[in-house]
Write an enzyme that holds these catalytic residues in place. Structure first.
Site, PDB file in Angstrom:
ATOM      1  N   PRO A  24       0.809  -1.221   0.000  1.00  0.00           N
ATOM      2  CA  PRO A  24       0.000   0.000   0.000  1.00  0.00           C
ATOM      3  C   PRO A  24       0.839   1.266   0.000  1.00  0.00           C
ATOM      4  CG  PRO A  24      -0.722  -1.500   1.723  1.00  0.00           C
ATOM      5  CD  PRO A  24       0.527  -2.080   1.145  1.00  0.00           C
ATOM      6  N   THR A  25       0.363   2.247  -0.744  1.00  0.00           N
ATOM      7  CA  THR A  25       0.967   3.570  -0.721  1.00  0.00           C
ATOM      8  C   THR A  25       0.707   4.154   0.664  1.00  0.00           C
ATOM      9  OG1 THR A  25       0.470   3.840  -3.037  1.00  0.00           O
ATOM     10  CG2 THR A  25       0.930   5.838  -1.814  1.00  0.00           C
ATOM     11  N   GLY A  26       1.751   4.614   1.306  1.00  0.00           N
ATOM     12  CA  GLY A  26       1.563   5.184   2.639  1.00  0.00           C
ATOM     13  C   GLY A  26       1.525   4.138   3.717  1.00  0.00           C
ATOM     14  N   CYS A  27       2.038   2.941   3.410  1.00  0.00           N
ATOM     15  CA  CYS A  27       2.077   1.877   4.411  1.00  0.00           C
ATOM     16  C   CYS A  27       3.245   2.135   5.341  1.00  0.00           C
ATOM     17  CB  CYS A  27       2.251   0.525   3.725  1.00  0.00           C
ATOM     18  SG  CYS A  27       2.197  -0.851   4.852  1.00  0.00           S
ATOM     19  N   ILE A  28       2.939   2.442   6.601  1.00  0.00           N
ATOM     20  CA  ILE A  28       4.040   2.745   7.533  1.00  0.00           C
ATOM     21  C   ILE A  28       4.007   1.795   8.721  1.00  0.00           C
ATOM     22  CG2 ILE A  28       4.416   5.147   6.928  1.00  0.00           C
ATOM     23  CD1 ILE A  28       2.432   5.909   9.138  1.00  0.00           C
TER      24      ILE A  28
END
Lengths: 110, 99, 138
Positions: free
Chosen positions: A106-110
């Site tokens: 995911p984009t923005g997976c932190i």
């Protein structure tokens, strides 16, 4: 890297995400789940299918906060919370469920 | 001569220069971000319409479709596909790419 | 990232057409990643950036990802202040009708759909720039 499913070799990146979305099928999902230590139940499939629909519509895998909210809206508050989703996918719903759904990380997976 | 413009008319002067120095009978092909020069009703459409009087102006259809502007192209501009692009190159003596 | 309660105003300025360069997609990715930090985010589309929001894009013929669908997800990320330079649109022969209808759903009003796009004048843009804590340029 790659995984073997039904005699076919499916390419993945170094973290185990499959490279070509179009390679994905349910057998591959089950294999990816097994590697994550997850036994796919109906509830797991519900989230995985939701993610695939989300990607199909928006061309991105949602961040976990967005996933939680969207699941809550579609499937009800008892499923739209991080406790429920982390029980299904202990190492992070966005990350693990996306991998099983054959989506990129995911984009923005932190 | 075939002139090819691949930049938006609002970020570079490629289209403006091309229109200024192309000769009657020349063909101008708009590709990539150059396709925005083909839109009707923009600040540059009068200049493009004027060129249509004595030059042929074409736009690469796949680039226009990708940018959602295929249906907004000025009347008189030809929409070509990749085969049409090749035909234009083959039919013209020289190609000038306005980078 | 930030101290508790220290919400900052972030503005992303988008001034490039899509596909011809990578800026438009890079900006979207940074916006989506940044949304995790729950700041007060606005997007501004001016100059050729207004082309990013045109509806009905079909990239099959050029073999590139059609990321225009992703703008519709911005509402899910609580990015619902999308400013568009109305003069930039007019110069390009475009109107609001040519753009995607971007909405967000207000959780506090039973998911009522609200418009995200606001057309702004150049005076309003000048004011918008002055209000920001951080500005990102793409």
């Amino acid at each position: 890297m790659s995984i073997e499913v039904n005699g076919k070799s499916i390419e993945t990146d170094e973290e185990g995400y499959i490279l070509n979305l179009s390679d994905w099928d349910e057998d591959i999902a089950n294999e990816l789940a097994k590697e994550e230590g997850i036994d796919m139940s109906e509830n797991h499939w519900e989230v995985v299918n939701f993610l695939r629909e989300y990607y199909d519509e928006y061309q991105i895998a949602p961040a976990v906060r967005v996933l939680t909210k969207a699941i809550g809206k579609k499937l009800g508050a008892e499923k739209g919370n991080s406790k429920y989703l982390y029980e299904l996918f202990p190492y992070g719903p966005a990350k693990q469920a996306c991998k099983i759904a054959g989506l990129p990380k995911p984009t923005g997976c932190i | 001569m075939l002139h090819i413009v691949n930049k938006s008319p609002f970020t570079t002067t490629s289209l403006e220069s091309c229109l200024r120095v192309s000769k009657p009978g020349a063909t101008i092909l708009l590709i990539e971000d150059g396709v925005y020069g083909a839109l009707d009703g923009s600040r540059v459409s009068d200049a493009v319409r004027a060129a249509l009087a004595d030059r042929t102006v074409c736009v690469l259809g796949v680039d226009a479709a990708a940018r959602g502007v295929e249906g907004k192209v000025l009347d008189g501009i030809d929409v070509v596909d990749y085969d049409g692009f090749v035909d234009l190159v083959a039919a013209n003596d020289g190609v000038q790419s306005w980078l | 990232m930030s101290e508790a309660g220290a919400t900052k105003k972030f503005l992303y300025i988008n001034r490039k057409a899509p596909y011809g360069t990578i800026y438009a997609w890079e900006s979207l990715e940074v916006v989506l990643i940044g949304a995790a930090f729950e700041q007060d985010v606005s997007l501004l589309f001016m100059d050729d950036g207004v082309y990013q929001l045109i509806k009905g894009m079909d990239t099959k013929g050029i073999g590139m990802k059609n990321f225009s669908a992703t703008y519709s997800a911005l509402g899910d990320y609580d990015v619902n202040k999308i400013y568009v330079d109305k003069d930039a649109l007019a110069e390009r022969g475009l109107t609001l009708e040519d753009l995607q209808h971007l909405v967000w759903e207000d959780e506090n009003e039973d998911w009522a759909e609200k418009d995200s796009i606001r057309l702004v004048s150049r005076d309003e843009i000048a004011g918008l720039l002055e209000e920001q804590d951080v500005i990102f340029n793409f």
